[in-house]
Scaffold this motif. Structure first.
Motif, short mmCIF file in Angstrom:
data_model
loop_
_atom_site.label_atom_id
_atom_site.label_comp_id
_atom_site.label_asym_id
_atom_site.label_seq_id
_atom_site.Cartn_x
_atom_site.Cartn_y
_atom_site.Cartn_z
N PHE A 1 -16.78 15.21 57.30
CA PHE A 1 -17.26 14.06 56.53
C PHE A 1 -17.72 14.47 55.14
O PHE A 1 -18.23 15.56 54.93
CB PHE A 1 -18.45 13.41 57.26
N VAL A 2 -17.56 13.54 54.22
CA VAL A 2 -18.18 13.69 52.92
C VAL A 2 -19.68 13.53 53.12
O VAL A 2 -20.13 12.77 53.99
CB VAL A 2 -17.64 12.60 51.95
N TYR A 3 -20.46 14.22 52.36
CA TYR A 3 -21.92 14.27 52.52
C TYR A 3 -22.52 12.87 52.58
O TYR A 3 -23.35 12.58 53.43
CB TYR A 3 -22.51 15.08 51.37
N LYS A 4 -22.07 11.98 51.69
CA LYS A 4 -22.62 10.62 51.63
C LYS A 4 -22.30 9.86 52.91
O LYS A 4 -23.17 9.19 53.49
CB LYS A 4 -22.03 9.88 50.44
N TYR A 5 -21.09 9.95 53.41
CA TYR A 5 -20.69 9.22 54.61
C TYR A 5 -21.39 9.77 55.85
O TYR A 5 -21.70 9.02 56.78
CB TYR A 5 -19.18 9.26 54.78
N TYR A 6 -21.63 11.06 55.87
CA TYR A 6 -22.33 11.66 57.00
C TYR A 6 -23.75 11.10 57.09
O TYR A 6 -24.23 10.76 58.17
CB TYR A 6 -22.35 13.18 56.86
N HIS A 7 -24.42 10.97 55.96
CA HIS A 7 -25.78 10.41 55.95
C HIS A 7 -25.78 8.93 56.32
O HIS A 7 -26.73 8.44 56.94
CB HIS A 7 -26.46 10.65 54.60
#
Length: 97
Positions: free
Chosen positions: A61-67
């Protein structure tokens, strides 16, 4: 002449008369607070699946989507907790009536 409330005539069906209309059939799902317990179970299942997917896809995941997924997991568990609390109080109310 309209019947008075003191006359003892009830407009709610009882016994097998409950099965005569569609809205009354839908009301059956509220008996024994079963609806709330089943809904809490489904919410819990969805929360576990969301957490599992978030853990498995952590590296891809991209960092933003993971959060965003972590937030979704937290809020799904909050919704599950609220549904369980509501189910417990529904069972308590049903037991006392």
């Amino acid at each position: 002449m309209a019947p008075s409330a003191a006359s003892g005539v009830s407009s709610l069906p009882s016994g097998f008369a409950v099965f005569t209309t569609f809205p009354d059939l839908l009301f059956i799902f509220e008996f024994d607070a079963a609806y709330h317990c089943v809904a809490a179970l489904f919410y819990f299942g969805a929360s576990v699946l969301e957490a599992l997917v978030t853990i498995q896809l952590q590296d891809g995941f991209v960092y933003k989507y993971y959060h965003e997924n972590i937030s979704a997991v937290v809020f799904s568990y909050v919704a599950t907790l609220l549904y369980v609390v509501h189910a417990v109080f529904s069972l308590i109310r049903w037991k006392s009536s």
